[in-house]
Design a protein around this motif. Sequence first.
Motif, PDB file in Angstrom:
ATOM      1  N   GLY A   1      42.908  18.750  27.106  1.00 12.50           N
ATOM      2  CA  GLY A   1      43.234  19.920  27.915  1.00 12.50           C
ATOM      3  C   GLY A   1      43.934  21.000  27.105  1.00 12.50           C
ATOM      4  N   LEU A   2      44.925  20.591  26.311  1.00  9.37           N
ATOM      5  CA  LEU A   2      45.643  21.553  25.483  1.00  9.37           C
ATOM      6  C   LEU A   2      44.742  22.139  24.400  1.00  9.37           C
ATOM      7  CD1 LEU A   2      49.031  19.650  25.087  1.00  9.37           C
ATOM      8  CD2 LEU A   2      48.649  21.778  26.371  1.00  9.37           C
ATOM      9  N   ALA A   3      43.859  21.296  23.840  1.00 13.18           N
ATOM     10  CA  ALA A   3      42.929  21.784  22.816  1.00 13.18           C
ATOM     11  C   ALA A   3      41.965  22.808  23.411  1.00 13.18           C
ATOM     12  CB  ALA A   3      42.157  20.616  22.222  1.00 13.18           C
ATOM     13  N   HIS A   4      41.484  22.547  24.612  1.00 13.06           N
ATOM     14  CA  HIS A   4      40.584  23.494  25.278  1.00 13.06           C
ATOM     15  C   HIS A   4      41.299  24.815  25.527  1.00 13.06           C
ATOM     16  CE1 HIS A   4      37.862  25.388  28.004  1.00 13.06           C
ATOM     17  NE2 HIS A   4      38.634  25.190  29.060  1.00 13.06           N
ATOM     18  N   TYR A   5      42.499  24.738  26.010  1.00  9.99           N
ATOM     19  CA  TYR A   5      43.277  25.950  26.311  1.00  9.99           C
ATOM     20  C   TYR A   5      43.533  26.767  25.045  1.00  9.99           C
ATOM     21  CZ  TYR A   5      46.896  28.821  28.561  1.00  9.99           C
ATOM     22  OH  TYR A   5      47.620  29.863  29.069  1.00  9.99           O
ATOM     23  N   GLY A   6      43.899  26.064  23.965  1.00  8.84           N
ATOM     24  CA  GLY A   6      44.211  26.759  22.720  1.00  8.84           C
ATOM     25  C   GLY A   6      42.977  27.287  22.017  1.00  8.84           C
ATOM     26  N   SER A   7      41.900  26.488  21.950  1.00 10.00           N
ATOM     27  CA  SER A   7      40.709  26.926  21.222  1.00 10.00           C
ATOM     28  C   SER A   7      39.945  28.003  21.975  1.00 10.00           C
ATOM     29  CB  SER A   7      39.790  25.741  20.923  1.00 10.00           C
ATOM     30  OG  SER A   7      39.360  25.124  22.119  1.00 10.00           O
ATOM     31  N   ALA A   8      40.233  28.156  23.275  1.00 12.69           N
ATOM     32  CA  ALA A   8      39.635  29.251  24.037  1.00 12.69           C
ATOM     33  C   ALA A   8      40.376  30.563  23.800  1.00 12.69           C
ATOM     34  CB  ALA A   8      39.627  28.911  25.525  1.00 12.69           C
ATOM     35  N   GLY A   9      41.456  30.511  22.997  1.00 16.08           N
ATOM     36  CA  GLY A   9      42.182  31.725  22.650  1.00 16.08           C
ATOM     37  C   GLY A   9      43.420  31.971  23.473  1.00 16.08           C
ATOM     38  N   HIS A  10      43.914  30.935  24.175  1.00 15.47           N
ATOM     39  CA  HIS A  10      45.099  31.103  25.018  1.00 15.47           C
ATOM     40  C   HIS A  10      46.262  30.308  24.427  1.00 15.47           C
ATOM     41  CE1 HIS A  10      42.218  32.808  27.751  1.00 15.47           C
ATOM     42  NE2 HIS A  10      41.599  31.648  27.910  1.00 15.47           N
ATOM     43  N   GLY A  11      47.441  30.516  24.984  1.00 16.26           N
ATOM     44  CA  GLY A  11      48.591  29.703  24.634  1.00 16.26           C
ATOM     45  C   GLY A  11      49.240  30.108  23.325  1.00 16.26           C
ATOM     46  N   ASN A  12      50.224  29.285  22.922  1.00 19.64           N
ATOM     47  CA  ASN A  12      50.983  29.526  21.700  1.00 19.64           C
ATOM     48  C   ASN A  12      50.133  29.169  20.480  1.00 19.64           C
ATOM     49  OD1 ASN A  12      52.747  28.698  19.400  1.00 19.64           O
ATOM     50  ND2 ASN A  12      54.345  29.418  20.789  1.00 19.64           N
ATOM     51  N   PRO A  13      49.871  30.099  19.568  1.00 22.45           N
ATOM     52  CA  PRO A  13      48.995  29.788  18.430  1.00 22.45           C
ATOM     53  C   PRO A  13      49.553  28.718  17.497  1.00 22.45           C
ATOM     54  CG  PRO A  13      50.012  31.949  18.170  1.00 22.45           C
ATOM     55  CD  PRO A  13      50.315  31.500  19.559  1.00 22.45           C
ATOM     56  N   ASP A  14      50.877  28.640  17.368  1.00 34.28           N
ATOM     57  CA  ASP A  14      51.457  27.616  16.506  1.00 34.28           C
ATOM     58  C   ASP A  14      51.225  26.218  17.086  1.00 34.28           C
ATOM     59  OD1 ASP A  14      52.817  29.089  14.305  1.00 34.28           O
ATOM     60  OD2 ASP A  14      53.848  30.039  15.975  1.00 34.28           O
ATOM     61  N   LEU A  15      51.459  26.058  18.392  1.00 39.83           N
ATOM     62  CA  LEU A  15      51.216  24.765  19.034  1.00 39.83           C
ATOM     63  C   LEU A  15      49.735  24.411  18.985  1.00 39.83           C
ATOM     64  CD1 LEU A  15      52.059  22.320  20.694  1.00 39.83           C
ATOM     65  CD2 LEU A  15      51.869  23.735  22.762  1.00 39.83           C
ATOM     66  N   SER A  16      48.873  25.381  19.254  1.00 41.98           N
ATOM     67  CA  SER A  16      47.431  25.125  19.243  1.00 41.98           C
ATOM     68  C   SER A  16      46.956  24.725  17.853  1.00 41.98           C
ATOM     69  CB  SER A  16      46.679  26.369  19.714  1.00 41.98           C
ATOM     70  OG  SER A  16      47.025  26.712  21.039  1.00 41.98           O
ATOM     71  N   ALA A  17      47.470  25.408  16.829  1.00 37.98           N
ATOM     72  CA  ALA A  17      47.085  25.069  15.461  1.00 37.98           C
ATOM     73  C   ALA A  17      47.600  23.690  15.073  1.00 37.98           C
ATOM     74  CB  ALA A  17      47.604  26.129  14.496  1.00 37.98           C
ATOM     75  N   ALA A  18      48.820  23.354  15.496  1.00 37.75           N
ATOM     76  CA  ALA A  18      49.379  22.037  15.190  1.00 37.75           C
ATOM     77  C   ALA A  18      48.547  20.920  15.817  1.00 37.75           C
ATOM     78  CB  ALA A  18      50.827  21.961  15.684  1.00 37.75           C
ATOM     79  N   LEU A  19      48.130  21.135  17.061  1.00 36.45           N
ATOM     80  CA  LEU A  19      47.274  20.145  17.718  1.00 36.45           C
ATOM     81  C   LEU A  19      45.930  20.031  17.008  1.00 36.45           C
ATOM     82  CD1 LEU A  19      47.952  20.942  21.488  1.00 36.45           C
ATOM     83  CD2 LEU A  19      48.573  18.848  20.276  1.00 36.45           C
ATOM     84  N   GLY A  20      45.453  21.161  16.494  1.00 39.53           N
ATOM     85  CA  GLY A  20      44.163  21.154  15.820  1.00 39.53           C
ATOM     86  C   GLY A  20      44.177  20.449  14.476  1.00 39.53           C
ATOM     87  N   VAL A  21      45.269  20.579  13.731  1.00 48.15           N
ATOM     88  CA  VAL A  21      45.309  19.974  12.398  1.00 48.15           C
ATOM     89  C   VAL A  21      45.758  18.511  12.442  1.00 48.15           C
ATOM     90  CG1 VAL A  21      45.759  22.188  11.283  1.00 48.15           C
ATOM     91  CG2 VAL A  21      47.679  20.724  11.921  1.00 48.15           C
ATOM     92  N   ALA A  22      46.389  18.073  13.529  1.00 43.71           N
ATOM     93  CA  ALA A  22      46.886  16.693  13.599  1.00 43.71           C
ATOM     94  C   ALA A  22      45.782  15.668  13.356  1.00 43.71           C
ATOM     95  CB  ALA A  22      47.583  16.452  14.934  1.00 43.71           C
ATOM     96  N   PRO A  23      44.608  15.771  14.025  1.00 43.59           N
ATOM     97  CA  PRO A  23      43.550  14.793  13.745  1.00 43.59           C
ATOM     98  C   PRO A  23      43.038  14.869  12.310  1.00 43.59           C
ATOM     99  CG  PRO A  23      43.129  15.939  15.820  1.00 43.59           C
ATOM    100  CD  PRO A  23      44.223  16.674  15.128  1.00 43.59           C
ATOM    101  N   LEU A  24      43.054  16.057  11.717  1.00 40.42           N
ATOM    102  CA  LEU A  24      42.581  16.194  10.336  1.00 40.42           C
ATOM    103  C   LEU A  24      43.525  15.493   9.364  1.00 40.42           C
ATOM    104  CD1 LEU A  24      41.513  19.962  10.422  1.00 40.42           C
ATOM    105  CD2 LEU A  24      40.094  17.932  10.778  1.00 40.42           C
TER     106      LEU A  24
END
Length: 224
Positions: free
Chosen positions: A24-47
């Motif tokens: 849910g948070l990944a969808h919200y962030g990758s759609a261009g919403h929310g805090n970019p730092d939190l969205s980026a952190a969630l995105g790089v965690a699996p990597l």
Amino acid sequence: MNLKALPRMGRPLLIILALGAWAGLAHYGSAGHGNPDLSAALGVAPLILAAALLWPGRSPGGMLFAAALALGLVGLLWPRLRESVPLLYYIQHLGAHLALGIFFGRTLRAESTPLITQLAQAMSATELSARKLRYTRRVTQVWTGYFLVNALVSTLLFLFAPREIWSFHANILSWPLIASLFLGEHLFRRRILPPEERPGVGEVIQAYLRISRTQRNPASSTPP
């Protein structure tokens, strides 16, 4: 309801809830919403996790080194990552599906044993029938095709569809699609194979873990 089963159900339930929250948070962030730092952190965690798990040998020290190296690289690229959150999630989704497609597909080579066939052999005390060999090879082909096709669909949506549609496909729809493929294969297996050749989900997981341990440490499978 069996109250004794609650502790056993707790861990899978927590995993499902955590995955749902992350999706849910990944969808919200990758759609261009929310805090970019939190969205980026969630995105790089699996990597970062993937970098540690894919380290050759998987020794604790090596995995920590790989994770630290990945974290250092993330730190250097952070300004760009937080400004390109949708691209970050696209690379993550594409990379995961291509890696899984290659992981399954490379076992379909003439000199290799298909991955699903390996799982079936690990669960069987006797030689697999010709029918099951054909079936497990076909299932390996299906999973290979699924991951590669989904990578292509993700790319087309990312390039040509509104960002929200791509994000919903990549972060929300991918999990139900995988679950549907599991369910469809399970139902098809019940029609094609006799009961003695149809393992349970628990047996499949245990067989996969045995194969993973053997691949990580081949010497452990050789008797002294």
